[in-house]
Design an enzyme around this catalytic site. Sequence first.
Site, mmCIF file in Angstrom:
data_model
loop_
_atom_site.group_PDB
_atom_site.id
_atom_site.type_symbol
_atom_site.label_atom_id
_atom_site.label_comp_id
_atom_site.label_asym_id
_atom_site.label_seq_id
_atom_site.Cartn_x
_atom_site.Cartn_y
_atom_site.Cartn_z
ATOM 1 N N GLY A 157 127.715 -12.302 1.054
ATOM 2 C CA GLY A 157 128.990 -12.370 1.750
ATOM 3 C C GLY A 157 130.116 -11.882 0.881
ATOM 4 C CG ASN A 208 118.012 -13.408 3.676
ATOM 5 O OD1 ASN A 208 116.849 -13.228 3.330
ATOM 6 N ND2 ASN A 208 119.048 -12.843 3.050
ATOM 7 C CB SER A 240 113.156 -10.721 -3.149
ATOM 8 O OG SER A 240 113.196 -11.624 -2.069
ATOM 9 C CG ASP A 255 115.106 0.345 10.249
ATOM 10 O OD1 ASP A 255 114.330 -0.394 10.871
ATOM 11 O OD2 ASP A 255 115.031 1.598 10.278
ATOM 12 C CB VAL A 311 111.576 -6.762 -9.882
ATOM 13 C CG1 VAL A 311 110.401 -5.808 -9.891
ATOM 14 C CG2 VAL A 311 112.807 -6.103 -10.498
ATOM 15 C CE LYS A 321 118.844 -4.882 -3.452
ATOM 16 N NZ LYS A 321 118.832 -4.685 -1.989
#
Length: 668
Positions: A420, A221, A320, A175, A318, A360
Amino acid sequence: MACSRSIPFVRSLLPRVQKPRPIRRERVYRSSSSTLQLTSRSRTQLNIPVCQLRTASTTAAAVASTNTAQDARSSLTRLKNLLLGTTLSLTLIVGFYYTTDTRSSFHEYLVIPCLRYWLADAEDAHEFGNRALKALGRFGLHPRERGDPDAKGDLAVEVFGHRLRNPIGTSAGIDKHCEIPDVLLSAGPAIVEIGGVTPQPQEGNPKPRVWRIKSQNALINRYGLNSEGADYIAMRLRQRLREYAYHMGLGIDEQGEQIILDGEAGVPPGSLQEGKLLAVQIAKNKWTKDEDIESVKKDYVYCTSLLGRYADIIVVNVSSPNTPGLRSLQKTEPLTDILEAVVGAARKVKRRTPVHVMVKVSPDEDSEEDVRGICDAVWDSGVDGVVVGNTTKKRPDPSPGYSISEQEQRYLSEAGGYSGPSTFGRTVALVKRYRKILDESSYMRADENSQPSSTTKPPSAQQPLGKPEQTAKPPSSDSKDQPSIGSSIASSAKSLILETHQETQPPITDSEVEASVSRDKQHLKPQTPEAATDSQSQPIIRLPERTNPFSSSLSTAAESSSSPASQTENPTATSSKVDSVPSPSPSPSSSAPPSSSSSSSDPPGRKVIFATGGITSGPQALEILEAGADVAQVYTALVYGGIGTISKMKMEMREELAARKKEQGAVR
C-alpha cells in the site's frame, strides 16, 4: 297430376317479359376537390336522392382529409425514428470510445466501486475483473490507451538495450496465469510482469487469503504462489506468439515462431510490441525443501528453460513472504548458486535475442549486511538487475488523518504480505541504497580489471634490452581514404599482440604478427552497404547518448556533469538518476529537457533496478526514478484505481516535468 302437367303449357302462353338489364355502375374517382363524381344516368337509374349524394361527398372529403393527416403523421414518425436511431448510434459510438479509453474516470469511479459492492471478497473481485477483461479482449472491446501519448518520447528510457516508451510497469500478481498480457500492455505500461509461475501446479494457501484495508488503500495477501504450472503458462505464451506470427504472414508453425524469437520481426519476442517488454516471474514449489539447494536450482532452471523462450525478462522470486523458508534463499551463497544456474539456463535458450535475468528481493531484508550480500550475489552470478520491493511482513503506521475500523484491525492481524501507499518511503530509501552499493561495486570491479593494463609498466614488462621500441605509426594526414574498421582492428590487434608477448615470451617477428592479423581479418564482417543495412535493422542495439528527463534540477546536474572535480569526488552521483534515450529525430514540440549526462557517466556494467512498493501517483514515480530506479512498477494502485491508473500516472508525470521546466525558466 293434371294441374302439374298444365303449368308449363300456361307459361308458354304468357307473353315474354324482358329481364331488366343490370344497372351500370360508374367508378368513383377522387378529384382534386375530393368530391364524389356520379353521372346523371347512374344517378337516375339508382334513384339516389340529391341529399344522399351530398352526404356521401362530405364523407369522402373527411376520409380523404384523414388519410392526408395519417400520411403527415407517418412522415413525422419516420423523421423521429431517424433522429432517434442516429442519436442512439452516436451515443453507442461515443460511449464505446469513452468507456474503452483508460483516461476516462469511468473505470475508477464506477467500475471499481461496483466490483467492491457486488463482490466483497477481494480475490473474487480480482478474478472477475480479469475474466471480464479477457472476454472483452477477444472482441477488441477492452480498455486501451488512446491517442498514443508516448509518441513524443518525453518519458522514454533505455533498459537492456531497448528504448522503452515510458518507465512504468505492472508488478506480478495482476495477471498470475498469463490470461491478459496484451490487454495490460495496451493499457499503457512499458513492462508487464506475469506470474509468479512455479514448475508444477499448486493451489497456494487456503481461502480467504486477500483482504482490503480500504482506509489505507492497502491490501494484505497470502496467496502462497498459486500457479497453474510452468508447462501450462509456456503453452499459452507459445500459442500467443504463434498467432502473432500467423497474423504477420509467417505461418503458425515452429518456423514462424523461430523467426519471431530470433528478433527478425523487429519486436521483442515477449511483448511482441515495439518499445515494450514482457517479464515472467518464476519461483520454486512450496514442497521443495529450502535446504536442498540442488532441488531448488532445478525448480528455477526448469521454469527458465520453458518460459525464457517466450519472455524478455525472467524475474527470480526469492522474497515472497507467503512461502515458508523462501526468503532464506536471499543469503549470499545460496542466492549466488541459484542465480548462476538461472543465468546459465537463460543463455541456453534457443533464440538469438538475449533473455535478461533479474532477482526480486524483499524490503524486510534491509540491513547493511543483507543488502551488500545480495549485491555481491548479483555481481558474482551475472544477473542483469534487481527488482527492489515486495510485500512486507511489517504493518506500517496508518496514514495521517485516517482511522482504522475494527474489521480492518482484524485484517491487519492476518498473516501475509502488506502492500500500500504507506510503504513508499521505505521503497525510496531501499532503492537509493541498492543503487549506491551496486554502482560502488561496479567501479571497484572495473578498477580491479583495469589494474593489469596500467599505463606504467612494471620492470618485468619494460622493453627488452637490445630491441628497439615498436610504436604504432600515426595515420597519414594527407591520405584521402579513411581507414576501414578492419584495418583499425588489425592495427589494434598487432599492438596488443606485441605488448602481451613482450612480457612472458621471446620477441616475435613481424611476419608472425601479420600472419595472426590476417587470420583474424578473414572472420571480420565485410564493410558493405548491405552489411551496414543489416546491422541497422537489428532489433536490439546499443543506443546513442542518453539523457535524464526526470532530474528535478537540470541546471545543477549540468553543472555537476561539467565539473571534473565533482565527478572525481562523487563518481556515483549521476547514477541516482534515471536515464532516457532521446528519439533519433526529436520533434520540436517535445518537452524533454536537454541532455545533462552521457552514457560515459554511467558505471561500467550498470545494473538495472525496478522498484515496486507504494507507488500510486506520477510525482511518486518521478521520485522513485530519481532515487536510482529505471522502472517504477505498480500493483496495489492498479487494484484500487482501475485499469486507467497507468495513463493517469503518466499524465501526472508530464505535468510535473512541465511545471519544473517552467519554474526553472522563471528562475533563469
